[in-house]
Enzyme design. Structure first.
Site, PDB file in Angstrom:
ATOM      1  N   ASP A  99     -11.330   3.026   4.278  1.00 21.66           N
ATOM      2  CA  ASP A  99     -11.715   1.610   4.183  1.00 21.66           C
ATOM      3  C   ASP A  99     -13.232   1.472   4.044  1.00 21.66           C
ATOM      4  O   ASP A  99     -13.732   0.403   3.720  1.00 21.66           O
ATOM      5  CB  ASP A  99     -11.267   0.860   5.448  1.00 21.66           C
ATOM      6  CG  ASP A  99     -10.050  -0.014   5.198  1.00 21.66           C
ATOM      7  OD1 ASP A  99      -9.778  -0.320   4.017  1.00 21.66           O
ATOM      8  OD2 ASP A  99      -9.392  -0.397   6.180  1.00 21.66           O
ATOM      9  N   LYS A 123       0.835  -1.207   0.000  1.00 25.38           N
ATOM     10  CA  LYS A 123       0.000   0.000   0.000  1.00 25.38           C
ATOM     11  C   LYS A 123       0.864   1.250   0.000  1.00 25.38           C
ATOM     12  O   LYS A 123       0.609   2.193  -0.731  1.00 25.38           O
ATOM     13  CB  LYS A 123      -0.890   0.021   1.256  1.00 25.38           C
ATOM     14  CG  LYS A 123      -2.053  -0.944   1.203  1.00 25.38           C
ATOM     15  CD  LYS A 123      -2.730  -1.036   2.551  1.00 25.38           C
ATOM     16  CE  LYS A 123      -3.789  -2.123   2.561  1.00 25.38           C
ATOM     17  NZ  LYS A 123      -4.270  -2.444   3.907  1.00 25.38           N
ATOM     18  N   GLN A 149      -4.991  -1.239  10.141  1.00 18.51           N
ATOM     19  CA  GLN A 149      -4.811  -2.591   9.601  1.00 18.51           C
ATOM     20  C   GLN A 149      -5.509  -3.616  10.510  1.00 18.51           C
ATOM     21  O   GLN A 149      -5.236  -3.668  11.709  1.00 18.51           O
ATOM     22  CB  GLN A 149      -3.302  -2.883   9.492  1.00 18.51           C
ATOM     23  CG  GLN A 149      -2.954  -4.160   8.778  1.00 18.51           C
ATOM     24  CD  GLN A 149      -3.309  -4.146   7.292  1.00 18.51           C
ATOM     25  OE1 GLN A 149      -3.213  -3.118   6.634  1.00 18.51           O
ATOM     26  NE2 GLN A 149      -3.741  -5.278   6.779  1.00 18.51           N
TER      27      GLN A 149
END
Ligand code: NDP
Length: 281
Positions: free
Chosen positions: A117, A50, A94
């Site tokens: 997200d 990422k 995460q």
């Protein structure tokens, strides 16, 4: 193989290039913070991927590494600080989080406008309501694959195998918004094979290596494999038995090289969109 291959790598590369162009013409660098707890090697690989993709697109990516034994209060304080930081447009924590930390409390602490997200309940609700919002990257990536591959969605029977909050449910919402007739199947569903065989578009997000067999696939159907599973010999496989299902399907995504690259590209797009929206408000 008879199925047309849907090449996620090249579709994702085109999306990343378009995000990079939009960033250049916007004239500022969006900021993305990736918060990681502990040293899980699989997460470390994702975070590095990422990070690199973000930098290449012109996004200022900042990894915030906290020890695995960080308290929930400390993690919430870090998120609060990022919420208030004007240089940060997107915040991603995460997952999964270490035991003892309430994942819901952490996600709900993220400013919904920076929730790249798309997991915050406000964004989940907007998506379920069919309203534009920051959308979870993996199902968003699948929609872009279907569009790029010219798969007709309106009126199509779509079956989503798996009902997780981060993949299956938002996937179903997006397909519904695209006017598909959507069925979700899961571990308590009866006759999984029969349900899947009815699908014009079959999307597997189950986390079981090669569970979808050719007898589950309607001839000519589009098969999208979200699963990422590692065999004991180290080989990466999806939730779909690729070689044999490709003989039946009309179009299919490989693993690796299908949905995975789209997830990262959509994260970059979400970060840019969040940055642009925040500057408009
Ligand atoms: P979860 O484990 O959270 O959810 C799995 C879903 O599959 C659940 O709804 C579960 O049903 C269902 N399921 C499990 N076993 C069976 C079974 N035997 N029969 C029918 N249904 C079953 O996984 P995720 O949604 O997070 O991920 C799914 C897969 O996608 C994984 O392989 C993951 O690695 C991959 N993934 C890939 C990404 C990418 O970028 N390509 C991103 C995110 C995930 P129930 O709800 O009843 O328990």
């Amino acid at each position: 193989m008879t199925a047309r291959l849907i090449d996620g790598r090249s579709i994702a590369a085109a999306l990343r290039a378009s995000v990079a162009r939009r960033i250049t013409s916007a004239g500022f660098r969006p900021g993305l913070a990736v918060v990681v707890l502990g040293e899980d090697p699989a997460s470390a690989v994702y975070v590095r991927t990422k990070d690199r993709a973000a930098r290449e697109a012109g996004i200022d990516a900042r990894s915030i590494r906290l020890p695995a034994d960080t308290t929930q209060a400390n993690l919430l304080a870090t998120i609060e600080q990022l919420n208030g930081d004007p240089a940060i447009d997107g915040i991603l924590v995460q997952l999964p989080l270490p035991r003892g930390i309430d994942q819901h409390a952490v996600i709900e602490a993220i400013d919904p406008a920076k929730d790249v997200d798309g997991f915050h309940p406000l964004n989940v609700g907007r998506l379920a309501d069919g309203r534009p919002t920051l959308t979870p990257c993996t199902p968003l990536g699948v929609m872009k694959l279907l569009l790029a591959a010219d798969v007709a969605m309106s009126g199509a029977r779509a079956v989503v195998l798996g009902r997780s909050s981060i993949v299956g449910r938002p996937m179903a919402s997006l397909l519904l918004a695209a006017d598909a007739t959507v069925t979700i199947v899961h571990s308590r569903s009866r006759d999984l094979a029969g349900e899947c065989r009815r699908a014009d578009i079959l999307i597997a997000a189950v986390g079981k290596p090669e569970m979808v067999q050719p007898g589950w696939v309607r001839p000519g159907a589009t098969v999208i494999d979200i699963g990422i599973n590692r065999r004991p010999n180290g080989r990466l496989v999806g939730d779909v038995a690729f070689e044999t299902c490709a003989l039946v399907a009309g179009a299919i995504t490989p693993v690796p090289g299908g949905v995975g690259p789209m997830t990262v590209a959509c994260l970059l797009e979400n970060t840019l969109n969040a940055a642009l929206r925040r500057r408009l408000e």
